[in-house]
Design a protein around this motif. Structure first.
Motif, PDB file in Angstrom:
ATOM      1  N   ASN A 165       0.824  -1.211   0.000  1.00 27.21           N
ATOM      2  CA  ASN A 165       0.000   0.000   0.000  1.00 27.21           C
ATOM      3  C   ASN A 165       0.860   1.265   0.000  1.00 27.21           C
ATOM      4  O   ASN A 165       0.591   2.241   0.701  1.00 27.21           O
ATOM      5  CB  ASN A 165      -0.964   0.005   1.190  1.00 27.21           C
ATOM      6  N   GLY A 166       1.955   1.227  -0.788  1.00 28.09           N
ATOM      7  CA  GLY A 166       2.823   2.380  -0.952  1.00 28.09           C
ATOM      8  C   GLY A 166       3.884   2.550   0.115  1.00 28.09           C
ATOM      9  O   GLY A 166       4.699   3.477   0.030  1.00 28.09           O
ATOM     10  N   ARG A 167       3.920   1.671   1.116  1.00 26.64           N
ATOM     11  CA  ARG A 167       4.879   1.803   2.227  1.00 26.64           C
ATOM     12  C   ARG A 167       5.952   0.729   2.116  1.00 26.64           C
ATOM     13  O   ARG A 167       5.652  -0.453   1.996  1.00 26.64           O
ATOM     14  CB  ARG A 167       4.145   1.679   3.565  1.00 26.64           C
ATOM     15  N   GLN A 168       7.229   1.149   2.167  1.00 29.82           N
ATOM     16  CA  GLN A 168       8.340   0.205   2.096  1.00 29.82           C
ATOM     17  C   GLN A 168       8.391  -0.633   3.373  1.00 29.82           C
ATOM     18  O   GLN A 168       8.348  -0.097   4.485  1.00 29.82           O
ATOM     19  CB  GLN A 168       9.655   0.965   1.929  1.00 29.82           C
ATOM     20  N   LEU A 212      -0.841  -9.181   5.746  1.00 32.81           N
ATOM     21  CA  LEU A 212      -1.648  -8.803   4.598  1.00 32.81           C
ATOM     22  C   LEU A 212      -3.138  -8.999   4.864  1.00 32.81           C
ATOM     23  O   LEU A 212      -3.542  -9.914   5.583  1.00 32.81           O
ATOM     24  CB  LEU A 212      -1.251  -9.625   3.374  1.00 32.81           C
ATOM     25  N   SER A 213      -3.929  -8.131   4.265  1.00 35.24           N
ATOM     26  CA  SER A 213      -5.380  -8.229   4.295  1.00 35.24           C
ATOM     27  C   SER A 213      -5.887  -8.240   2.854  1.00 35.24           C
ATOM     28  O   SER A 213      -5.227  -7.685   1.956  1.00 35.24           O
ATOM     29  CB  SER A 213      -5.998  -7.046   5.050  1.00 35.24           C
ATOM     30  N   PRO A 214      -7.045  -8.850   2.597  1.00 38.03           N
ATOM     31  CA  PRO A 214      -7.591  -8.841   1.239  1.00 38.03           C
ATOM     32  C   PRO A 214      -7.718  -7.420   0.692  1.00 38.03           C
ATOM     33  O   PRO A 214      -8.169  -6.520   1.388  1.00 38.03           O
ATOM     34  CB  PRO A 214      -8.965  -9.495   1.420  1.00 38.03           C
ATOM     35  N   GLY A 215      -7.259  -7.238  -0.541  1.00 47.44           N
ATOM     36  CA  GLY A 215      -7.323  -5.934  -1.171  1.00 47.44           C
ATOM     37  C   GLY A 215      -6.038  -5.136  -1.078  1.00 47.44           C
ATOM     38  O   GLY A 215      -5.920  -4.086  -1.720  1.00 47.44           O
ATOM     39  N   ASP A 216      -5.052  -5.593  -0.293  1.00 48.69           N
ATOM     40  CA  ASP A 216      -3.779  -4.879  -0.189  1.00 48.69           C
ATOM     41  C   ASP A 216      -3.075  -4.853  -1.538  1.00 48.69           C
ATOM     42  O   ASP A 216      -3.071  -5.839  -2.285  1.00 48.69           O
ATOM     43  CB  ASP A 216      -2.871  -5.543   0.847  1.00 48.69           C
ATOM     44  N   GLN A 217      -2.446  -3.703  -1.840  1.00 46.68           N
ATOM     45  CA  GLN A 217      -1.677  -3.535  -3.069  1.00 46.68           C
ATOM     46  C   GLN A 217      -0.189  -3.719  -2.757  1.00 46.68           C
ATOM     47  O   GLN A 217       0.338  -3.058  -1.872  1.00 46.68           O
ATOM     48  CB  GLN A 217      -1.915  -2.140  -3.651  1.00 46.68           C
TER      49      GLN A 217
END
Length: 217
Positions: free
Chosen positions: A189-192, A198-203
């Motif tokens: 989600n954009g964070r290194q 993880l949760s469903p839908g995480d990028q």
């Protein structure tokens, strides 16, 4: 079929067209009896729909095709809901094709005890990696991601290390992603991060490749 239901006011419709994608070597092994297998799978789908009161617009159609990107033991399934031709001569109406669900045959495992099997039923989730037009279904409990053909999920990206990261499932059925000392790292989600639950839908970003994480029970 069960994963692509469409509910109307009074009925639940399911796809009636199925394309099964096989790697070149697996497809060659079926040479000579592809049609028989397609008919057998069609009959199985028809019986499954009847048994669970699912609505079909036509008898299920199954076709076997080649996808050279698939390795030995991997196969993909793509579904579509197709309306039959109209009496006025109009061509069949075809809905959009769904994502290709890519599956892997899990290695043989030692026989589990009854207690272990009961626990696994509650925690044995599968990771789903949605990448462009393909969805990888990974059994776990550990699935590797990287550029190497030895990885469970192969990413054709020069910015991805040969063995870049792993998806890991713990005893509670929760998943996390962990970096394997890659050159460019991973982002959730954009964070290194070095690792992250993880949760469903995480990028997730690996190299310049983005994918969406989901789970299947």
């Amino acid at each position: 079929m069960d994963a692509h239901r469409t509910a109307s006011v009074s009925r639940v419709y399911v796809p009636n067209q199925y394309t099964v994608w096989l790697g070149t070597e697996d497809h060659e092994r079926l040479e000579g009896y592809e049609r028989s297998l397609e008919q057998e799978l069609s009959s199985y789908l028809l019986e499954h729909a009847r048994r669970h009161d699912l609505a079909l617009l036509t008898r299920p159609e199954v076709s076997l095709e080649v996808d050279e990107r698939l390795r030995l033991g991997e196969f993909g399934i793509q579904t579509r809901l197709v309306k039959p031709a109209q009496r006025d001569g109009q061509a069949p109406s075809q809905g959009e094709q769904g994502h290709t669900m890519v599956y892997q045959v899990p290695p043989k495992q030692e026989r589990q005890s009854k207690v272990t099997r009961r626990t696994a039923h509650l925690t044995d989730t599968k990771a789903i990696v949605s990448l462009d037009d393909r969805r990888f279904v990974l059994d776990g409990p550990i699935a590797s991601l990287g550029r190497s053909r030895e990885c469970d999920c192969v990413l054709a990206d020069p910015n991805v290390s040969r063995k870049h990261a792993e998806l890991r499932r713990n005893s509670n059925g929760d998943w996390e992603v962990a970096d394997l000392g890659s050159t460019n790292g991973i982002k959730v989600n954009g964070r290194q991060v070095d690792s992250s639950r993880l949760s469903p839908g995480d990028q997730i970003q690996i190299g310049t490749t983005y994918f969406t994480f989901d789970i299947e029970h």
